[in-house]
Design an enzyme around this catalytic site. Structure first.
Site, PDB file in Angstrom:
ATOM      1  N   SER A 150      -2.322  13.873   1.968  1.00  0.00           N
ATOM      2  CA  SER A 150      -1.427  13.214   0.235  1.00  0.00           C
ATOM      3  C   SER A 150      -2.786  13.782  -0.702  1.00  0.00           C
ATOM      4  O   SER A 150      -3.812  14.440   0.201  1.00  0.00           O
ATOM      5  CB  SER A 150      -2.254  11.545   1.074  1.00  0.00           C
ATOM      6  OG  SER A 150      -1.673  11.013   0.366  1.00  0.00           O
ATOM      7  N   TYR A 198      -6.559   6.129   6.172  1.00  0.00           N
ATOM      8  CA  TYR A 198      -5.832   6.568   5.866  1.00  0.00           C
ATOM      9  C   TYR A 198      -6.360   7.968   5.264  1.00  0.00           C
ATOM     10  O   TYR A 198      -5.593   9.074   5.662  1.00  0.00           O
ATOM     11  CB  TYR A 198      -4.732   5.785   5.156  1.00  0.00           C
ATOM     12  CG  TYR A 198      -3.847   6.898   4.390  1.00  0.00           C
ATOM     13  CD1 TYR A 198      -2.179   6.727   4.595  1.00  0.00           C
ATOM     14  CD2 TYR A 198      -3.934   7.469   2.518  1.00  0.00           C
ATOM     15  CE1 TYR A 198      -1.446   7.131   4.578  1.00  0.00           C
ATOM     16  CE2 TYR A 198      -2.914   8.150   2.600  1.00  0.00           C
ATOM     17  CZ  TYR A 198      -1.451   8.262   3.183  1.00  0.00           C
ATOM     18  OH  TYR A 198      -0.802   8.955   2.537  1.00  0.00           O
TER      19      TYR A 198
END
Ligand code: NAP
Length: 247
Positions: A142, A156
Site C-alpha cells: 500500500s 496497517y
C-alpha cells in the site's frame, strides 16, 4: 499462455477485479475468501462467464492449516503459475496511543503473518526444485507503507511496510527458481475496505487530493496485478509498483 493462479481475498474489491480480468484471459483462478461465500460464488460465476475457470476456496490466511489446504485445493485447477497475496484488513481509525493489542494483533496476523504463510506456500509450489514450474507472486502492499498511516492506522501501514521488505527479499531468494516477486502499492481505491475501517467515504474524500484528482478503481489495480502475473512482465522482479494516481 493460459495460467492457473490463486488469489487470496479474491471474493471482493481488488482481488475480485483481478480474478475477473484473469478470467478474461482464459486463466483458471482459485478465489479464496474468509467468510462471504456468496461474494466468492459470484466471482466464480463471473470468471467462468468471462471465459476462465474458477473455484471458491474458503480459508483464513492467518491460519496455517487453512493456507496449506487452500493451496492443496488449487491443484484441482492445474499446476500453479501465480499467486496474488491480496487478503488484507484495516481497523477503525485511531492513533497508536489508543489502539488495543487485540486489534494490532489481528492486523498483523492477517496482513503480515498470513501474507508470509501464503508467500511461503507459493514458493513451495512454484519452485522447480520442489516440482513446480516457476511463476509470479504479486503482493498487495500500500502507499501507506511509505506514508505511515498517521492518525488512522500506523499498524496497517507497518504491516504493508513488511510487504515491501518481503518483496525485496523473496525476489532475491526466488529468482534462481524462475519465480518473480513484485508488490503493487495501491493508493486510495474504491472498495469496501474503507467502510470496514469505519470510513465509507474515505477513498472519494482523500482521492480528490491525489495528482490525478480522484480515487482509483479496483479494476485499475487489477490490471497491474494481472500484468505482473503475465509473461508481459517477464523481466520485472523485486519491483514496488505504485498505483496511486500519483499520490
Ligand atoms: P476488501 O474490499 O475489504 O476485500 C478484502 C478481501 O479479503 C475479501 O475478499 C475478504 O474476504 C478477504 N479477507 C479478509 N480477511 C481475510 C482472511 N483473514 N483470510 C482470507 N481472506 C480474507 O479489500 P481491498 O480494498 O480489495 O484490499 C485488497 C488488498 O489491497 C488488501 O491487502 C489491502 O490492504 C490492499 N490495499 C487496498 C487499498 C484500498 O484503498 N482499497 C489501498 C492500498 C492497499 P471476505 O469477503 O470473505 O471477508
Amino acid at each position: 499462455m493460459t495460467k492457473t493462479i490463486l488469489i487470496t481475498g479474491g471474493s471482493r474489491g481488488i482481488g475480485r477485479s483481478a480474478a475477473i480480468l484473469a478470467g478474461q484471459k482464459g486463466w483458471s483462478v482459485g478465489v479464496n475468501y474468509a467468510s462471504n461465500k456468496a461474494a466468492a460464488d459470484e466471482v466464480v460465476e463471473a470468471v467462468i462467464a468471462a471465459g476462465g475457470k474458477a473455484l471458491a476456496i474458503q480459508g483464513d490466511v492467518a491460519v496455517e492449516a487453512d493456507v496449506i489446504s487452500m493451496f492443496e485445493q488449487t491443484k484441482q485447477l492445474g499446476r500453479l503459475d501465480g499467486v496474488v497475496v491480496n487478503a488484507g484488513i484495516v481497523a477503525p481509525a485511531s492513533k497508536l496511543m489508543d489502539m488495543d493489542s487485540d486489534r494490532m494483533r489481528r492486523v498483523f496476523d492477517v496482513n503480515v503473518f498470513g501474507a508470509y504463510l501464503c508467500a511461503r506456500e507459493a514458493v513451495r509450489y512454484l519452485a522447480p526444485s520442489r516440482g513446480g514450474n516457476g511463476g509470479s507472486i504479486v503482493l498487495l502492499s500500500s502507499a501507506a507503507a511509505r506514508i505511515g498511516g498517521p492518525f488512522e492506522y500506523v499498524d496497517y501501514a507497518g504491516s504493508k511496510g513488511a510487504m515491501d521488505s518481503l518483496t525485496l527479499g523473496l525476489a532475491k531468494e526466488a529468482g534462481s527458481e524462475n519465480i518473480r516477486v513484485n508488490a503493487v502499492r495501491p493508493g486510495l481505491i474504491e472498495t469496501d475496505l474503507h467502510a470496514s475501517g469505519g470510513q465509507p467515504d474515505r477513498a472519494q474524500r482523500l482521492g480528490a487530493t491525489a495528482p490525478l484528482g480522484r480515487a482509483g478503481t479496483a479494476e485499475e489495480v487489477g490490471e497491474s496485478i494481472v500484468w505482473l502475473l503475465s509473461d508481459a512482465s517477464s523481466y520485472v522482479t523485486g519491483a514496488l509498483l505504485d498505483v496511486t494516481g500519483g499520490r
